[in-house]
Design a protein around this motif. Structure first.
Motif, PDB file in Angstrom:
ATOM      1  N   LYS A   1       0.909  -1.123   0.044  1.00 35.84           N
ATOM      2  CA  LYS A   1      -0.374  -0.069   0.354  1.00 35.84           C
ATOM      3  C   LYS A   1       0.882   1.348  -0.307  1.00 35.84           C
ATOM      4  O   LYS A   1       0.486   2.435  -0.581  1.00 35.84           O
ATOM      5  N   LYS A   2       2.068   0.830   0.341  1.00 31.51           N
ATOM      6  CA  LYS A   2       3.032   2.122   0.297  1.00 31.51           C
ATOM      7  C   LYS A   2       4.287   1.556  -0.275  1.00 31.51           C
ATOM      8  O   LYS A   2       4.802   0.552  -0.240  1.00 31.51           O
TER       9      LYS A   2
ATOM     10  N   PRO B   1       8.615   2.685   0.673  1.00 27.70           N
ATOM     11  CA  PRO B   1       8.798   3.333   1.664  1.00 27.70           C
ATOM     12  C   PRO B   1       9.928   4.657   1.285  1.00 27.70           C
ATOM     13  O   PRO B   1      10.666   4.609  -0.251  1.00 27.70           O
TER      14      PRO B   1
ATOM     15  N   ALA C   1       9.412   7.439  -0.316  1.00 30.46           N
ATOM     16  CA  ALA C   1       8.976   7.598  -1.138  1.00 30.46           C
ATOM     17  C   ALA C   1       9.006   9.529  -1.591  1.00 30.46           C
ATOM     18  O   ALA C   1       9.511   9.550  -2.863  1.00 30.46           O
TER      19      ALA C   1
ATOM     20  N   TYR D   1       1.993   5.940  -8.395  1.00 32.34           N
ATOM     21  CA  TYR D   1       1.825   4.160  -7.830  1.00 32.34           C
ATOM     22  C   TYR D   1       0.993   3.709  -8.306  1.00 32.34           C
ATOM     23  O   TYR D   1      -0.221   4.407  -7.649  1.00 32.34           O
TER      24      TYR D   1
ATOM     25  N   VAL E   1      -1.297  -0.022  -7.117  1.00 27.79           N
ATOM     26  CA  VAL E   1      -1.386  -0.826  -5.786  1.00 27.79           C
ATOM     27  C   VAL E   1      -2.094  -2.341  -6.562  1.00 27.79           C
ATOM     28  O   VAL E   1      -2.947  -2.223  -6.812  1.00 27.79           O
TER      29      VAL E   1
ATOM     30  N   VAL F   1      -2.349   5.843  -6.977  1.00 31.56           N
ATOM     31  CA  VAL F   1      -1.902   7.382  -5.693  1.00 31.56           C
ATOM     32  C   VAL F   1      -0.618   8.038  -6.585  1.00 31.56           C
ATOM     33  O   VAL F   1       0.317   7.609  -6.917  1.00 31.56           O
TER      34      VAL F   1
ATOM     35  N   LEU G   1       1.902  11.001  -6.416  1.00 27.01           N
ATOM     36  CA  LEU G   1       2.954  11.043  -6.317  1.00 27.01           C
ATOM     37  C   LEU G   1       3.643  12.692  -6.061  1.00 27.01           C
ATOM     38  O   LEU G   1       3.762  13.221  -5.292  1.00 27.01           O
TER      39      LEU G   1
END
Ligand code: SAH
Length: 459
Positions: free
Chosen positions: A223-224, A226, A228, A246, A248, A262, A264
């Motif tokens: 989900k994330k 690191p 980023a 990104y 998922v 998502v 960024l």
């Protein structure tokens, strides 16, 4: 059986099959030989034997074809992407033209004379490289534990490390090197398909050729991302970077993109133009990958449709409405039909963006929407354009088209075998072929696109 797997045969290649493989005979027994070119004499290893033919893989060129050229990419044989890189581009075009002509005769039942009359010369590119505006690089781990980006070896899921695909844009390399450096530095693991572990699965890169705008989307099993902000800072520094996001995807699937995007950094979408029409493209949008040839292809479709200004035009299998919008300026009303709901959202959005008010789009299967609109609502057609996926048009769709009896049917096809099959149905239903032309949308591969104008036979 005369031959067995792993036998070595010497074959002179006389022809090439629909997938770009060489065809020749060993002692009268035909083989399809991967990586062998027309005119070559090769030593090949037999991979499979059937009753009347076999498959083999080239091991060594004994006498090279005069059409052989030095391939640009060192991985062209292992990689599943290019089948024809070792063949001169001129000969590739000749091969594709012949493939289309032969299939129209063999499956479509047209005479050689008809083909000679309707077929115009294939539309090639100036250079057959760096034409793709989109690439999806799988990410993996090499023997030493380092992250790698590249391509799947033909028919497998093992990754050949190569950040510099000869069909893609030069920016791909810089972007992938940034992603790999970030993964090394912050110990971000690549996805492991077998174990279902790790994070980074794919990197999607898109470029608007007309605008220069760049989009990067990492597909991740989580989900994330690191650290980023480190990745963002490096990617944002690439000239013309417009969108970093990104997606998922935590499923064990061959489908590359996940549903959720998502953002960024930058904008959600990049812009591009084909002809005078502007398109807004998200990571999930369908968009033609060779914009230079797409413009020529749509130009031909428009030329074949030869609109005068008040026609009712249907664009079946319309995707994001590219052909619809291309034709709307010269038509009375355009109706697009597309089965993917998100593509229809994009189509409507693109129409509005370009101030086009005479194009409407329906979500659904062409074979269901068309009969319904025709029978229930009495909507007619002067011109019907179809651009179906490889499997061609559904029989019910063709049957309705024949009932609607438009003056013209413009058939855009990415698979000449199903094109030929469908044209035969249209001919039996009172249409005749008037013009046809192949367009090389995918140089270095065996694929070829076609557009055919069918006219109503006047009774
Ligand atoms: N004309 C568009 C898209 C062509 S690709 C362009 O040039 O950009 C073919 C499209 O047909 C895809 O968008 C696919 O989603 C759609 N499609 C597939 N089967 C369909 C069906 N039965 N009815 C309508 N659309 C369909």
């Amino acid at each position: 059986m005369k031959y067995e797997k792993n036998d070595i045969v010497v074959i002179r290649i006389e022809d090439m099959g629909t997938g770009g493989e060489g065809i020749g005979k060993a002692d009268g027994f035909p083989f399809f030989v991967k990586d062998a070119l027309i005119g070559d004499t090769v030593e090949a290893r037999v991979t499979k034997v059937k009753q009347n033919y076999g498959y083999a893989r080239m091991e060594k060129v004994i006498a090279p074809s005069s059409f052989r050229v030095e391939p640009v990419c060192p991985f062209h044989r292992q990689c599943g992407g290019c089948q024809l890189q070792a063949l001169s581009y001129e000969k590739q075009l000749e091969y594709k033209q012949k493939k289309v002509n032969d299939v129209l005769v063999r499956i479509g039942g047209f005479s050689g004379e008809t083909i000679g009359r309707i077929m115009e010369p294939i539309v090639g590119m100036e250079s057959g490289f760096h034409y793709r505006n989109k690439a999806q690089f799988p990410i993996g781990t090499d023997k030493n534990g380092n992250p790698v980006a590249g391509f799947y070896a033909g028919r497998t899921h093992s990754i050949i490390a190569n950040t510099d695909c000869a069909l893609g844009v030069p920016e791909n390399r810089q972007i992938l090197e940034i992603v790999l450096a970030y993964m090394r530095e912050y110990h971000v693991p690549a996805y492991d398909e077998k174990a279902g572990t790790g994070l980074v699965r794919h990197v999607l890169i898109r470029k608007g050729f007309a605008t220069g705008e760049l989009m990067v989307c990492l597909v991740i099993n989580g989900k994330k991302l690191p650290a980023a902000e480190r990745l963002i800072a490096a990617l944002a520094a690439v000239p013309n970077m417009t969108s970093v996001s990104y997606s998922v995807n935590e499923k064990n699937t061959n489908v590359i993109m996940g549903g959720q995007i998502v953002l960024l950094w930058g904008k959600e979408r990049i812009a591009d133009r084909i002809g005078d029409i502007t398109f807004s493209i998200s990571p999930l949008s369908f968009y033609q990958v060779n914009p230079v040839q797409t413009e020529k292809l749509y130009g031909l479709a428009a030329e074949f449709a030869d609109l005068k200004g008040n026609e009712t035009v249907w664009d079946l299998y319309c995707g994001i409405g590219t052909i619809s919008l291309f034709l709307a300026g010269k038509a009375g009303q355009v109706y697009g039909v597309e089965v993917v709901p998100q593509a229809v959202v994009d189509a409507r959005d693109n129409a509005a963006r370009n101030g086009i008010e005479n194009a409407s789009f329906f979500v659904g299967k062409a074979e269901e929407v068309l009969p319904e609109k025709y029978r229930r609502e009495g909507i007619t057609a002067d011109v019907i354009v179809v651009d179906p996926p490889r499997k061609g048009c559904d029989a019910r769709c063709l049957a309705t088209m024949l009932q609607m009896r438009p003056e013209k049917i413009v058939y855009v096809s990415c698979d000449c075998a199903t094109l030929a099959r469908d044209l035969k149905v249209l001919c039996a239903g009172g249409y005749e072929p008037e013009r046809a032309r192949a367009v090389d949308m995918f140089p270095m591969t065996g694929h070829v696109e076609c557009v055919v104008l069918m006219s109503k036979v006047q009774k």
